[in-house]
Design a protein around this motif. Structure first.
Motif, mmCIF file in Angstrom:
data_model
loop_
_atom_site.group_PDB
_atom_site.id
_atom_site.type_symbol
_atom_site.label_atom_id
_atom_site.label_comp_id
_atom_site.label_asym_id
_atom_site.label_seq_id
_atom_site.Cartn_x
_atom_site.Cartn_y
_atom_site.Cartn_z
ATOM 1 N N ILE A 224 81.075 -67.138 120.503
ATOM 2 C CA ILE A 224 81.954 -67.700 119.745
ATOM 3 C C ILE A 224 80.949 -68.317 118.330
ATOM 4 N N PRO A 225 80.138 -69.038 118.890
ATOM 5 C CA PRO A 225 79.315 -69.752 117.756
ATOM 6 C C PRO A 225 78.497 -68.690 116.828
ATOM 7 N N PHE A 226 78.165 -67.646 117.586
ATOM 8 C CA PHE A 226 77.298 -66.606 117.069
ATOM 9 C C PHE A 226 77.977 -65.829 116.171
ATOM 10 N N THR A 227 79.656 -65.482 116.547
ATOM 11 C CA THR A 227 80.311 -64.854 115.843
ATOM 12 C C THR A 227 80.730 -65.778 114.396
ATOM 13 N N ARG A 228 80.929 -66.798 114.702
ATOM 14 C CA ARG A 228 81.321 -67.781 113.449
ATOM 15 C C ARG A 228 79.824 -67.656 112.440
ATOM 16 N N LEU A 229 78.917 -67.840 113.056
ATOM 17 C CA LEU A 229 77.683 -67.630 112.150
ATOM 18 C C LEU A 229 77.359 -66.588 111.189
ATOM 19 N N ILE A 230 78.010 -65.367 112.055
ATOM 20 C CA ILE A 230 77.916 -64.054 111.285
ATOM 21 C C ILE A 230 79.033 -63.589 110.385
ATOM 22 N N VAL A 231 80.239 -63.930 110.585
ATOM 23 C CA VAL A 231 81.225 -63.747 109.893
ATOM 24 C C VAL A 231 82.029 -65.086 109.252
ATOM 25 N N GLY A 232 81.657 -65.953 109.983
ATOM 26 C CA GLY A 232 82.425 -66.942 109.173
ATOM 27 C C GLY A 232 83.777 -67.490 110.100
ATOM 28 N N THR A 233 84.226 -66.905 111.039
ATOM 29 C CA THR A 233 85.277 -67.337 111.837
ATOM 30 C C THR A 233 85.189 -66.482 113.196
ATOM 31 N N ALA A 234 85.853 -66.995 114.119
ATOM 32 C CA ALA A 234 85.925 -66.313 115.419
ATOM 33 C C ALA A 234 87.179 -65.789 115.965
ATOM 34 N N ILE A 235 87.996 -65.580 115.010
ATOM 35 C CA ILE A 235 89.533 -64.944 115.003
ATOM 36 C C ILE A 235 89.648 -63.789 114.043
ATOM 37 N N GLY A 236 90.273 -62.919 114.442
ATOM 38 C CA GLY A 236 90.566 -61.791 113.467
ATOM 39 C C GLY A 236 89.911 -60.434 113.791
ATOM 40 N N THR A 237 90.294 -59.514 113.307
ATOM 41 C CA THR A 237 89.826 -57.951 113.485
ATOM 42 C C THR A 237 88.275 -58.066 112.977
ATOM 43 N N THR A 238 87.758 -58.405 111.945
ATOM 44 C CA THR A 238 86.436 -58.491 111.614
ATOM 45 C C THR A 238 85.498 -59.413 112.513
ATOM 46 N N ALA A 239 86.103 -60.596 113.063
ATOM 47 C CA ALA A 239 85.327 -61.218 113.983
ATOM 48 C C ALA A 239 85.199 -60.711 115.295
ATOM 49 N N ALA A 240 86.111 -59.754 115.804
ATOM 50 C CA ALA A 240 86.007 -59.068 116.908
ATOM 51 C C ALA A 240 85.004 -58.027 116.976
ATOM 52 N N ILE A 241 84.580 -57.393 115.712
ATOM 53 C CA ILE A 241 83.642 -56.373 115.816
ATOM 54 C C ILE A 241 82.282 -56.988 116.422
ATOM 55 N N VAL A 242 81.908 -58.253 116.111
ATOM 56 C CA VAL A 242 80.561 -58.606 116.519
ATOM 57 C C VAL A 242 80.569 -58.692 118.056
ATOM 58 N N PRO A 243 81.233 -59.344 118.885
ATOM 59 C CA PRO A 243 80.940 -59.110 120.137
ATOM 60 C C PRO A 243 81.353 -57.569 120.741
ATOM 61 N N ILE A 244 82.249 -56.781 120.035
ATOM 62 C CA ILE A 244 82.260 -55.194 120.504
ATOM 63 C C ILE A 244 81.026 -54.710 120.378
ATOM 64 N N VAL A 245 80.492 -54.750 119.222
ATOM 65 C CA VAL A 245 79.155 -54.173 118.894
ATOM 66 C C VAL A 245 77.834 -54.817 119.904
ATOM 67 N N LEU A 246 77.849 -55.844 120.429
ATOM 68 C CA LEU A 246 77.081 -56.331 121.542
ATOM 69 C C LEU A 246 77.341 -55.777 122.656
ATOM 70 N N HIS A 247 78.614 -55.289 122.725
ATOM 71 C CA HIS A 247 78.828 -55.070 124.219
ATOM 72 C C HIS A 247 78.384 -53.402 124.199
ATOM 73 N N ILE A 248 79.091 -52.651 123.065
ATOM 74 C CA ILE A 248 78.921 -51.255 123.160
ATOM 75 C C ILE A 248 77.472 -50.877 122.840
ATOM 76 N N GLY A 249 76.599 -51.557 122.103
ATOM 77 C CA GLY A 249 75.222 -51.193 122.145
ATOM 78 C C GLY A 249 74.379 -50.919 123.351
ATOM 79 N N PRO A 250 74.371 -51.660 124.378
ATOM 80 C CA PRO A 250 73.712 -51.447 125.464
ATOM 81 C C PRO A 250 74.063 -50.420 126.335
ATOM 82 N N TYR A 251 75.397 -50.374 126.409
ATOM 83 C CA TYR A 251 76.382 -49.154 126.953
ATOM 84 C C TYR A 251 76.046 -47.936 126.262
#
Length: 216
Positions: A75-102
């Motif tokens: 969540i802190p990293f997500t806030r750093l990247i997009v300015g918030t941890a809630i919402g559709t755009t914010a969800a993309i950050v952890p999704i990318v980190l999840h799907i990249g290694p996969y």
């Protein structure tokens, strides 16, 4: 309470937005990682024990973290990247980190399917490692890579649904907020049907592209 068509269309758009953007950025991470995991392993064209020994466990660690835990943990990293941890755009950050290694593992498996004789023939012709990667290895593995990306895309659809459980928007959020919490069975059924249709559509498209590439 029945959900409106406008809300369903909005949820579909948010899901497609998360899937498409995450797929692009996930591919930018997963494809180079997958290539490195193959070419730096022992006996391959760019054998490098140090790089492989570092990348391999990192990918394994990231893949072993459940998405919901990863979403909360960064969540802190997500806030750093997009300015918030809630919402559709914010969800993309952890999704990318999840799907990249996969995706990197899927790409790795696709590249490892390439016949070693092709690589040996390329080396015998004097091809450089980069020429082998981009003119022999990737083209030969392309049909399999297409199916790997198809699998990753379907996985992304499921992940975006989970992101909806914590305010990420999309069809998952629709099912939780208007279906589960408001006891609307029809909303849950509609959401499931849309997700099934999305998955079937992506799989059919991936299979079609793969067949066309193999016939070329």
């Amino acid at each position: 309470m029945e959900v409106s068509v406008e809300l369903i269309l909005q949820a579909c758009w948010e899901t497609l937005y998360m899937v498409s953007v995450s797929l692009v950025f996930g591919s930018l991470i997963g494809l180079p990682l997958g290539i490195l995991l193959v070419v730096t392993r022992k006996g391959h064209i760019l054998e490098n024990t140090l790089i492989f020994s570092v990348l391999n466990p990192i990918v394994n660690i990231l893949r072993s973290i459940p998405f919901i835990i990863l979403l909360v943990a960064i969540i802190p990293f997500t806030r750093l990247i997009v300015g918030t941890a809630i919402g559709t755009t914010a969800a993309i950050v952890p999704i990318v980190l999840h799907i990249g290694p996969y995706m990197s593992r899927l790409i790795e498996n696709s590249l490892l399917e390439v016949d070693k004789g092709i690589i040996e023939s390329a080396q015998a012709m004097g091809a450089t490692p980069w020429q082998i990667i981009f003119r022999f290895l990737l083209p030969e593995a392309l049909p399999s890579i297409v199916l790997s990306i198809t699998t990753a895309t379907i996985g992304l659809i499921g992940v975006t649904a989970m992101a909806g459980a914590v305010g990420g928007g999309g069809l998952g959020d629709l099912a939780i907020t208007y279906g589960y919490q408001r006891f609307s069975t029809i909303t849950i059924v509609v959401t499931v049907v849309i997700l099934v249709l999305l998955v079937q559509g992506v799989q059919s498209l991936g299979n079609l592209i793969e067949r066309k590439i193999r016939r070329m």
